[in-house]
Design a protein around this motif. Sequence first.
Motif, PDB file in Angstrom:
ATOM      1  N   ASN A  40     124.980  37.813  96.525  1.00 18.25           N
ATOM      2  CA  ASN A  40     126.371  38.217  96.760  1.00 18.25           C
ATOM      3  C   ASN A  40     126.659  39.608  96.196  1.00 18.25           C
ATOM      4  OD1 ASN A  40     126.124  37.425  94.081  1.00 18.25           O
ATOM      5  ND2 ASN A  40     128.275  36.785  93.942  1.00 18.25           N
ATOM      6  N   ARG A  41     125.609  40.335  95.871  1.00 20.85           N
ATOM      7  CA  ARG A  41     125.728  41.696  95.344  1.00 20.85           C
ATOM      8  C   ARG A  41     125.327  42.669  96.449  1.00 20.85           C
ATOM      9  NH1 ARG A  41     122.378  45.474  92.943  1.00 20.85           N
ATOM     10  NH2 ARG A  41     123.328  46.737  91.276  1.00 20.85           N
ATOM     11  N   VAL A  42     126.227  43.626  96.748  1.00 20.30           N
ATOM     12  CA  VAL A  42     125.991  44.549  97.858  1.00 20.30           C
ATOM     13  C   VAL A  42     126.133  45.980  97.356  1.00 20.30           C
ATOM     14  CG1 VAL A  42     126.657  45.219 100.191  1.00 20.30           C
ATOM     15  CG2 VAL A  42     126.953  42.840  99.454  1.00 20.30           C
ATOM     16  N   LYS A  43     125.123  46.782  97.659  1.00 20.50           N
ATOM     17  CA  LYS A  43     125.204  48.213  97.397  1.00 20.50           C
ATOM     18  C   LYS A  43     125.464  48.909  98.730  1.00 20.50           C
ATOM     19  CE  LYS A  43     122.835  52.267  95.577  1.00 20.50           C
ATOM     20  NZ  LYS A  43     121.614  52.819  94.923  1.00 20.50           N
ATOM     21  N   PHE A  44     126.474  49.786  98.732  1.00 19.05           N
ATOM     22  CA  PHE A  44     126.879  50.465  99.957  1.00 19.05           C
ATOM     23  C   PHE A  44     126.470  51.936  99.904  1.00 19.05           C
ATOM     24  CE2 PHE A  44     129.850  46.923  99.623  1.00 19.05           C
ATOM     25  CZ  PHE A  44     129.794  46.394 100.903  1.00 19.05           C
ATOM     26  N   THR A  45     125.799  52.366 100.946  1.00 18.74           N
ATOM     27  CA  THR A  45     125.512  53.787 101.155  1.00 18.74           C
ATOM     28  C   THR A  45     125.975  54.150 102.555  1.00 18.74           C
ATOM     29  OG1 THR A  45     123.277  53.311 101.935  1.00 18.74           O
ATOM     30  CG2 THR A  45     123.539  53.765  99.579  1.00 18.74           C
ATOM     31  N   GLU A  78     128.622  55.718  96.350  1.00 20.74           N
ATOM     32  CA  GLU A  78     127.717  54.604  96.646  1.00 20.74           C
ATOM     33  C   GLU A  78     128.062  53.438  95.732  1.00 20.74           C
ATOM     34  OE1 GLU A  78     123.760  56.109  96.266  1.00 20.74           O
ATOM     35  OE2 GLU A  78     123.839  57.220  98.161  1.00 20.74           O
ATOM     36  N   PRO A  79     129.127  52.724  96.043  1.00 20.98           N
ATOM     37  CA  PRO A  79     129.568  51.645  95.150  1.00 20.98           C
ATOM     38  C   PRO A  79     128.690  50.403  95.256  1.00 20.98           C
ATOM     39  CG  PRO A  79     130.929  51.695  97.098  1.00 20.98           C
ATOM     40  CD  PRO A  79     129.995  52.865  97.203  1.00 20.98           C
ATOM     41  N   VAL A  80     128.722  49.603  94.197  1.00 22.21           N
ATOM     42  CA  VAL A  80     128.084  48.285  94.173  1.00 22.21           C
ATOM     43  C   VAL A  80     129.194  47.257  93.991  1.00 22.21           C
ATOM     44  CG1 VAL A  80     126.493  46.746  92.980  1.00 22.21           C
ATOM     45  CG2 VAL A  80     125.924  49.180  93.232  1.00 22.21           C
ATOM     46  N   HIS A  81     129.235  46.275  94.886  1.00 23.55           N
ATOM     47  CA  HIS A  81     130.318  45.293  94.853  1.00 23.55           C
ATOM     48  C   HIS A  81     129.740  43.882  94.858  1.00 23.55           C
ATOM     49  CE1 HIS A  81     134.385  43.826  95.320  1.00 23.55           C
ATOM     50  NE2 HIS A  81     134.019  43.102  96.378  1.00 23.55           N
ATOM     51  N   VAL A  82     130.345  43.021  94.052  1.00 21.03           N
ATOM     52  CA  VAL A  82     129.940  41.622  93.965  1.00 21.03           C
ATOM     53  C   VAL A  82     131.040  40.762  94.573  1.00 21.03           C
ATOM     54  CG1 VAL A  82     129.288  39.724  92.451  1.00 21.03           C
ATOM     55  CG2 VAL A  82     128.581  42.065  91.887  1.00 21.03           C
ATOM     56  N   TYR A  83     130.687  39.972  95.576  1.00 17.08           N
ATOM     57  CA  TYR A  83     131.651  39.108  96.247  1.00 17.08           C
ATOM     58  C   TYR A  83     131.696  37.756  95.569  1.00 17.08           C
ATOM     59  CZ  TYR A  83     132.023  42.511 100.011  1.00 17.08           C
ATOM     60  OH  TYR A  83     132.265  43.653 100.734  1.00 17.08           O
TER      61      TYR A  83
END
Length: 664
Positions: A40-45, A78-83
Amino acid sequence: MMRRTRLLMPVMSILLYALPVVAQINDTLPAVVEPQIEDNRVKFTSQLRALRGVAGAPAPFYTYFWEFGDGTYSFEKEPVHVYRDTGDYPIRLYATNNYDDGKKPPTRLKKIKVGKKSMLAANTAPPFFKGAGSLEMITNQLAKPGEDMVLLLGYRNKEAHARPVSGSVMLLYNEKQFAQNSFDLAEARMYHEERSIGLDSLLAYAPAEAWRTPEEGSRAKGLFVAGGQQAAIADARPQLRQLLKQQMEGFRKHHIWRIDQVEQGQQQFMFLQLNTLPEMIKDTNAVVTITGLFIPDDPSQDVEQYNLELQIVASHDPNRLMLKNRRLNYRFTGRNRANIYKVQFQNTGKGPAKKVAVTVTIPGMLNTGTVELVDMKPACVWCDSAYANQSCIDTILTKDSIQFVFRNIYLPGTQQEGINDPDSTMGYIRYKLRFNKGMKKLPFTSSASIVFDKNEPIYTNRSVGRFKRGLSPGVVLGYNFLPGSKPSDILPQNYVLGFTLSEYKAYRKYFQWELYLQKSRSYESFEGRRTGGDTVINGAGYKVEYRDAYLKQKVLALEAIPVFLRYNINSFLVAGAGALVGVEVERSTEARVETYVQRPNGQGLQQLTGTRGPQTESFTNWRGALFADLQIGLVRAGPAAGIRFLQYSNPSHQRLFLYASWKL
C-alpha cells in the motif's frame, strides 16, 4: 534483406534522434504519472516535456501538485504516499511550468490499484493551516487566463471540546467590481461526504435560537451572543441571512457545501478545479479575491471568513509585484489615499538565502517619504533595534525607489534537499504609499528587482495603477448671435441652455458630448409693400393707398454635438473642435398685413390691420455646423467661460457663441 536493413538503420536513427526535438516543442503532451506500487506504499514520479527557458529569466523549473485520490495531496516532486485502504484511486498531477515560454502540461487522470490495507500509514501531511481559523484556502498556481488550477479548501475542528463540528462552507467568487468573470468552477472533488446545498438549506441547518442577554457580563462570540443564566431567546436566522446577503453582494457566483461530524483536531480538504477564463486577459496583473465562509451549526462558535487574494498573470513567475485596487476613482481619491503594494518572492535555488534585497521603483506621483511597512514574511525586527546577527529588515529610501533588505534570514530554496513545503521558500513585503501633492490623472507604474544573496537580480512584472474615467456632467448658459450684429438689431439672436457630459478631470485629450435647447427671440420682418387697388369694407368702396406685409417668427431648436475633441492645455485653458447637428423642433409663423385706405369723406388715410395664423411646423430645417472652441477658467471641473465660432450649412452662415459653463 541485409541491404534493406542497412537502408532502414539510418532512417530509424534519424527518427529516434528527432523524437526528443518533436517532444520538446509539443505543448500538448500531458503529464505522465509513473507509480511504483509496493503493497500500500506508492512512490510517484512523472515524465514532463522539456522546459524552454525565457531569455534573461532564471532557469525554468516545474512546480508540482499531486492529488492522491483519497483526500490528501502533496507539493513534492516525487512524493511517497501510503494508502490506509485497498481500492482503485484516481491520481492527478498538476505541473506548472515557471519561467518557461510554453503552455503548462495538461493533466491526465491516472488510476492505480492498491491491494493491501494498513491502519499504520506513515504519511507526513504537509502543513496547511497557517492561521488560527477553521477555514483556509490555497491554489497550486497563480491564475493564468485559459488555464485550469486547483483551489484547495481546507477546514478543521479546532475547538478544545471533544464534540464533533458540523456546519456549512460557502465559496464566493467572480467579484462584481470587475466587468468580466474571472473563474468557472469546473469540478468539486470531495472525499468526506460533503454535499452541495442551497442557501435555504444552509439557513435551515442554522440554529433557530441563540442565547442573548443584555447583562454586562454577556460574551459576544461570532455572529451570535452567548450569555448567563437569565438569557432571552432570539431567532438568529435573520442575522445570518443579513450577514450572508452582505457577503454575496460583492460577488456574482457562490457555492455551498454541507459538512458533518468533523472530529476534534481533524482537518479535511475539498479539491475545487477552477478554470481561469480567457476574457480575464484584459485584467492581467489584477488582484482578485475568492472568499470562503465557515458557518457552524453551534451558535457559540464563530462564523469565520477567509479571503484569498490571487493575481491574474500572463506568465508563471513566482516573483511578482501586485497593487491592490489598481482602478481608482479620481473624484474620490486624495493625496492621503493609501496604495497597498505587495512584492512576492521565492527562492528557487538549491540552497538557502541569507539576504534578500527587494528594490522597488516608485512612480513620480507617489511619495516615498510616506512608505509604511504593513506586513512581511519572514517576520523580522527593524535592523536599528536588532542585536548582532539577529534576523532584521532595513529600508533605504531615495526620491524614486525604496529598497527593503532582509538580513540574517534563512529562506530555503525550492531545489534544496528535504524541502517539501513550497510556502517555506516564499516571502513577501506588503507596504503602503500615498500620493504627492497635486497628483495628475495619469497611470502610475512600478516594478521591482529581487536579489538573493549575491546572485544576479530578478526583475518582476510592471504593476500599473490607473484612474477610472468617471463622468462629469455640466451645464451651459450662452448667447448665440450673428457676427457684426447688435443686441438692438432685429435679427435671430438666441438664448441657449445646454448640458454637457465628459470624462471627469481628463488630463489632456478627451471627448465631450453636448445637447442644447435654444429659443430665438421673437422677431418680425418686413416682407414687402403693394400700392394701389380698391377694396370693399362693410359694403362701402375704398381706394387702397398701399399694403405692407410683415412676417413674425419664433423658433425653438435642438442642437447636439456628437463629436467634440478637447485638449486641456493646462488647468485653466482648453481648446477644442467638433461638429454639430441641429433641427428646428418647432417654428411658429404669423403673417400680419397693414392696409392704408382713403377715407370716404376725404379726411385722410385710415389704417386697417389683419393677421393670418399662426402656423406651426415641427422638426424641419435640419442643419449642421463645424466649430472651434476656446475656454478659460477651471476647465477640468468648475466654472469657466468660453467663445465658439460656428460655420453653419443649410443655409450657409456664421455665428458666434458666448457662454458660461460649470462642470461637476
